[in-house]
Structure formats: C-alpha cells, structure tokens
Design a protein around this motif. Structure first.
Motif, PDB file in Angstrom:
ATOM      1  N   ARG A  89     -27.381  80.399   7.704  1.00  0.00           N
ATOM      2  CA  ARG A  89     -27.944  81.584   7.082  1.00  0.00           C
ATOM      3  C   ARG A  89     -26.826  82.332   6.383  1.00  0.00           C
ATOM      4  NH1 ARG A  89     -32.326  84.219  11.347  1.00  0.00           N
ATOM      5  NH2 ARG A  89     -33.733  82.432  11.389  1.00  0.00           N
ATOM      6  N   GLY A  90     -27.162  83.024   5.365  1.00  0.00           N
ATOM      7  CA  GLY A  90     -26.153  83.729   4.598  1.00  0.00           C
ATOM      8  C   GLY A  90     -25.542  84.894   5.355  1.00  0.00           C
ATOM      9  N   THR A  91     -24.322  85.198   4.954  1.00  0.00           N
ATOM     10  CA  THR A  91     -23.671  86.406   5.441  1.00  0.00           C
ATOM     11  C   THR A  91     -23.275  87.210   4.210  1.00  0.00           C
ATOM     12  OG1 THR A  91     -21.897  87.284   6.845  1.00  0.00           O
ATOM     13  CG2 THR A  91     -21.377  85.298   5.617  1.00  0.00           C
ATOM     14  N   LEU A  92     -23.653  88.477   4.207  1.00  0.00           N
ATOM     15  CA  LEU A  92     -23.503  89.295   3.013  1.00  0.00           C
ATOM     16  C   LEU A  92     -22.102  89.891   2.916  1.00  0.00           C
ATOM     17  CD1 LEU A  92     -24.824  90.605   0.515  1.00  0.00           C
ATOM     18  CD2 LEU A  92     -25.523  92.495   2.014  1.00  0.00           C
ATOM     19  N   GLU A  94     -24.272  86.915  -1.233  1.00  0.00           N
ATOM     20  CA  GLU A  94     -24.596  86.321   0.051  1.00  0.00           C
ATOM     21  C   GLU A  94     -23.833  84.998   0.101  1.00  0.00           C
ATOM     22  OE1 GLU A  94     -27.078  88.088   1.741  1.00  0.00           O
ATOM     23  OE2 GLU A  94     -26.997  86.904   3.571  1.00  0.00           O
ATOM     24  N   TYR A  95     -23.083  84.797   1.166  1.00  0.00           N
ATOM     25  CA  TYR A  95     -22.272  83.590   1.303  1.00  0.00           C
ATOM     26  C   TYR A  95     -22.910  82.652   2.323  1.00  0.00           C
ATOM     27  CZ  TYR A  95     -18.539  85.497  -1.539  1.00  0.00           C
ATOM     28  OH  TYR A  95     -17.801  85.983  -2.596  1.00  0.00           O
ATOM     29  N   TYR A  96     -22.998  81.375   1.952  1.00  0.00           N
ATOM     30  CA  TYR A  96     -23.630  80.359   2.787  1.00  0.00           C
ATOM     31  C   TYR A  96     -22.648  79.230   3.082  1.00  0.00           C
ATOM     32  CZ  TYR A  96     -27.941  82.551   1.119  1.00  0.00           C
ATOM     33  OH  TYR A  96     -28.941  83.445   0.812  1.00  0.00           O
ATOM     34  N   CYS A  97     -22.628  78.792   4.331  1.00  0.00           N
ATOM     35  CA  CYS A  97     -21.806  77.634   4.658  1.00  0.00           C
ATOM     36  C   CYS A  97     -22.674  76.376   4.633  1.00  0.00           C
ATOM     37  CB  CYS A  97     -21.134  77.782   6.018  1.00  0.00           C
ATOM     38  SG  CYS A  97     -22.263  78.047   7.399  1.00  0.00           S
ATOM     39  N   ASN A  98     -22.018  75.283   4.340  1.00  0.00           N
ATOM     40  CA  ASN A  98     -22.695  73.990   4.229  1.00  0.00           C
ATOM     41  C   ASN A  98     -21.818  72.938   4.884  1.00  0.00           C
ATOM     42  OD1 ASN A  98     -22.537  71.331   2.341  1.00  0.00           O
ATOM     43  ND2 ASN A  98     -24.651  71.985   2.615  1.00  0.00           N
ATOM     44  N   MET A  99     -22.411  72.069   5.681  1.00  0.00           N
ATOM     45  CA  MET A  99     -21.668  70.985   6.317  1.00  0.00           C
ATOM     46  C   MET A  99     -22.462  69.687   6.218  1.00  0.00           C
ATOM     47  SD  MET A  99     -20.142  72.620   9.829  1.00  0.00           S
ATOM     48  CE  MET A  99     -19.366  74.229   9.896  1.00  0.00           C
ATOM     49  N   ARG A 100     -21.760  68.628   5.952  1.00  0.00           N
ATOM     50  CA  ARG A 100     -22.347  67.289   5.999  1.00  0.00           C
ATOM     51  C   ARG A 100     -22.046  66.740   7.398  1.00  0.00           C
ATOM     52  NH1 ARG A 100     -23.859  63.209   2.458  1.00  0.00           N
ATOM     53  NH2 ARG A 100     -24.608  64.971   1.231  1.00  0.00           N
ATOM     54  N   ILE A 101     -23.090  66.580   8.210  1.00  0.00           N
ATOM     55  CA  ILE A 101     -22.921  66.274   9.630  1.00  0.00           C
ATOM     56  C   ILE A 101     -23.597  64.958   9.982  1.00  0.00           C
ATOM     57  CG2 ILE A 101     -23.506  67.033  11.974  1.00  0.00           C
ATOM     58  CD1 ILE A 101     -23.214  69.909  10.996  1.00  0.00           C
ATOM     59  N   ARG A 102     -22.900  64.184  10.778  1.00  0.00           N
ATOM     60  CA  ARG A 102     -23.470  62.968  11.355  1.00  0.00           C
ATOM     61  C   ARG A 102     -23.803  63.270  12.804  1.00  0.00           C
ATOM     62  NH1 ARG A 102     -19.110  58.455  10.389  1.00  0.00           N
ATOM     63  NH2 ARG A 102     -20.731  57.150  11.308  1.00  0.00           N
ATOM     64  N   GLU A 103     -25.065  63.184  13.153  1.00  0.00           N
ATOM     65  CA  GLU A 103     -25.478  63.477  14.525  1.00  0.00           C
ATOM     66  C   GLU A 103     -25.223  62.285  15.443  1.00  0.00           C
ATOM     67  OE1 GLU A 103     -29.255  65.372  15.058  1.00  0.00           O
ATOM     68  OE2 GLU A 103     -29.246  66.129  13.015  1.00  0.00           O
ATOM     69  N   VAL A 126     -29.139  70.607  15.138  1.00  0.00           N
ATOM     70  CA  VAL A 126     -27.868  71.190  14.685  1.00  0.00           C
ATOM     71  C   VAL A 126     -28.142  72.539  14.040  1.00  0.00           C
ATOM     72  CG1 VAL A 126     -25.907  70.935  13.115  1.00  0.00           C
ATOM     73  CG2 VAL A 126     -26.806  68.946  14.312  1.00  0.00           C
ATOM     74  N   GLN A 127     -27.306  73.508  14.372  1.00  0.00           N
ATOM     75  CA  GLN A 127     -27.415  74.835  13.773  1.00  0.00           C
ATOM     76  C   GLN A 127     -26.057  75.294  13.295  1.00  0.00           C
ATOM     77  OE1 GLN A 127     -29.234  77.356  16.784  1.00  0.00           O
ATOM     78  NE2 GLN A 127     -31.226  77.101  15.840  1.00  0.00           N
ATOM     79  N   LEU A 128     -26.058  75.996  12.162  1.00  0.00           N
ATOM     80  CA  LEU A 128     -24.844  76.605  11.647  1.00  0.00           C
ATOM     81  C   LEU A 128     -25.015  78.111  11.676  1.00  0.00           C
ATOM     82  CD1 LEU A 128     -24.484  73.685  10.626  1.00  0.00           C
ATOM     83  CD2 LEU A 128     -23.629  74.617   8.476  1.00  0.00           C
ATOM     84  N   GLN A 129     -24.007  78.795  12.165  1.00  0.00           N
ATOM     85  CA  GLN A 129     -24.070  80.246  12.219  1.00  0.00           C
ATOM     86  C   GLN A 129     -22.828  80.823  11.563  1.00  0.00           C
ATOM     87  OE1 GLN A 129     -24.935  81.841  16.073  1.00  0.00           O
ATOM     88  NE2 GLN A 129     -25.417  83.870  15.258  1.00  0.00           N
ATOM     89  N   ALA A 130     -23.052  81.673  10.579  1.00  0.00           N
ATOM     90  CA  ALA A 130     -21.952  82.267   9.827  1.00  0.00           C
ATOM     91  C   ALA A 130     -21.687  83.677  10.312  1.00  0.00           C
ATOM     92  CB  ALA A 130     -22.287  82.274   8.344  1.00  0.00           C
ATOM     93  N   PHE A 131     -20.419  84.049  10.271  1.00  0.00           N
ATOM     94  CA  PHE A 131     -19.971  85.368  10.709  1.00  0.00           C
ATOM     95  C   PHE A 131     -18.980  85.920   9.701  1.00  0.00           C
ATOM     96  CE2 PHE A 131     -21.509  84.753  15.025  1.00  0.00           C
ATOM     97  CZ  PHE A 131     -21.425  83.395  15.214  1.00  0.00           C
ATOM     98  N   GLY A 132     -18.789  87.229   9.770  1.00  0.00           N
ATOM     99  CA  GLY A 132     -17.664  87.821   9.072  1.00  0.00           C
ATOM    100  C   GLY A 132     -17.966  88.616   7.827  1.00  0.00           C
ATOM    101  N   GLY A 133     -19.205  88.586   7.365  1.00  0.00           N
ATOM    102  CA  GLY A 133     -19.521  89.363   6.181  1.00  0.00           C
ATOM    103  C   GLY A 133     -19.466  90.849   6.467  1.00  0.00           C
ATOM    104  N   GLY A 134     -19.458  91.629   5.395  1.00  0.00           N
ATOM    105  CA  GLY A 134     -19.427  93.067   5.565  1.00  0.00           C
ATOM    106  C   GLY A 134     -19.003  93.753   4.290  1.00  0.00           C
ATOM    107  N   LEU A 135     -18.654  95.015   4.450  1.00  0.00           N
ATOM    108  CA  LEU A 135     -18.236  95.833   3.321  1.00  0.00           C
ATOM    109  C   LEU A 135     -16.707  95.846   3.265  1.00  0.00           C
ATOM    110  CD1 LEU A 135     -18.993  97.849   1.064  1.00  0.00           C
ATOM    111  CD2 LEU A 135     -18.871  99.657   2.793  1.00  0.00           C
ATOM    112  N   VAL A 136     -16.163  95.567   2.107  1.00  0.00           N
ATOM    113  CA  VAL A 136     -14.712  95.554   1.933  1.00  0.00           C
ATOM    114  C   VAL A 136     -14.373  96.199   0.595  1.00  0.00           C
ATOM    115  CG1 VAL A 136     -14.775  93.216   0.966  1.00  0.00           C
ATOM    116  CG2 VAL A 136     -12.651  94.089   1.953  1.00  0.00           C
TER     117      VAL A 136
END
Length: 121
Positions: free
Chosen positions: A113-116, A91-100, A1-11
């Motif tokens: 991985r974090g998104t800044l 740095e923002y990190y997502c977390n999920m509790r997953i049942r495989e 299982v992999q988690l990929q975060a998107f959407g960080g940036g300068l605001v």
C-alpha cells in the motif's frame, strides 16, 4: 505474501526522509525490488529499482538525491530520500518480485500500500 510500507510523512523542502517496505509471508526469495510513486493527477512512475545482482536504476528526477537499498535478511527494501523537492510529493509504493516456492522460477510481483510523502516549501 504481504508488503507493508513505512516512513511517509511531511518533510520540508531540502530535508530527508527514509521509506521502508517489509515483506512477510511465504517467501523463498526476493528478486528485483523497486519504488514507484504517483502524484495527484499523474501516472504512476518508477522512482528506483534494485536488481538481485545489485544493478540500480533511478528516474532522472531523483538521481543523486535518492538511494534504494535492501536488507535481504529482513526482506526489506529502503528508499533514502535526500534534498527533497516539492515535486517529490506523491504516494510512494514498493514493489517486489517474490518467489514463494523454489519451483516458481519467474516469481510474482507484489505491491505494498502506498505511503504518502508530502514536501512543504
């Protein structure tokens, strides 16, 4: 299982940003999901959490400004950030509790991985 975060940036302060985090791989179900953040020199802290039943929990510092949501069909969790402030820079990190598999009743915690996110004043 992999988690990929998107959407960080300068605001700019007062602006909005939407973070996404998608899980892929062997997934039977996703239980609780959450976003954490870590600012330079500080410990990682919970920003928002969303239980499978819909109960949410927000850090006091983001209540009324951030909204966590999920799309179960896409195995994705979102963080809508409005009225951002300089102190939201982290740095923002997502977390999920997953049942495989169905037999794994407790599930396992996975982290993306974090998104800044950088907020300019």
């Amino acid at each position: 299982v992999q988690l990929q975060a998107f959407g960080g940036g300068l605001v700019q302060a007062g602006g909005s940003l939407r973070l996404s985090c998608a899980a892929s791989g062997r997934i039977f179900s996703i239980d609780a999901v959450a976003w954490y953040r870590q600012a330079p020199g500080k410990q990682r802290e919970l920003v928002a959490a969303l239980a499978l039943g819909g109960r949410t929990n927000y850090a006091d510092s983001v209540k009324g400004r951030f909204t966590i949501s999920r799309d179960n069909a896409k195995n994705t969790v979102y963080l809508e950030m409005n009225s951002v402030k300089s102190e939201d820079t982290a740095e923002y990190y997502c977390n999920m509790r997953i049942r495989e598999i169905p037999q794994n009743y407790a599930g396992m915690d996975y982290w993306g991985r974090g998104t800044l996110v950088t907020v300019s004043s």
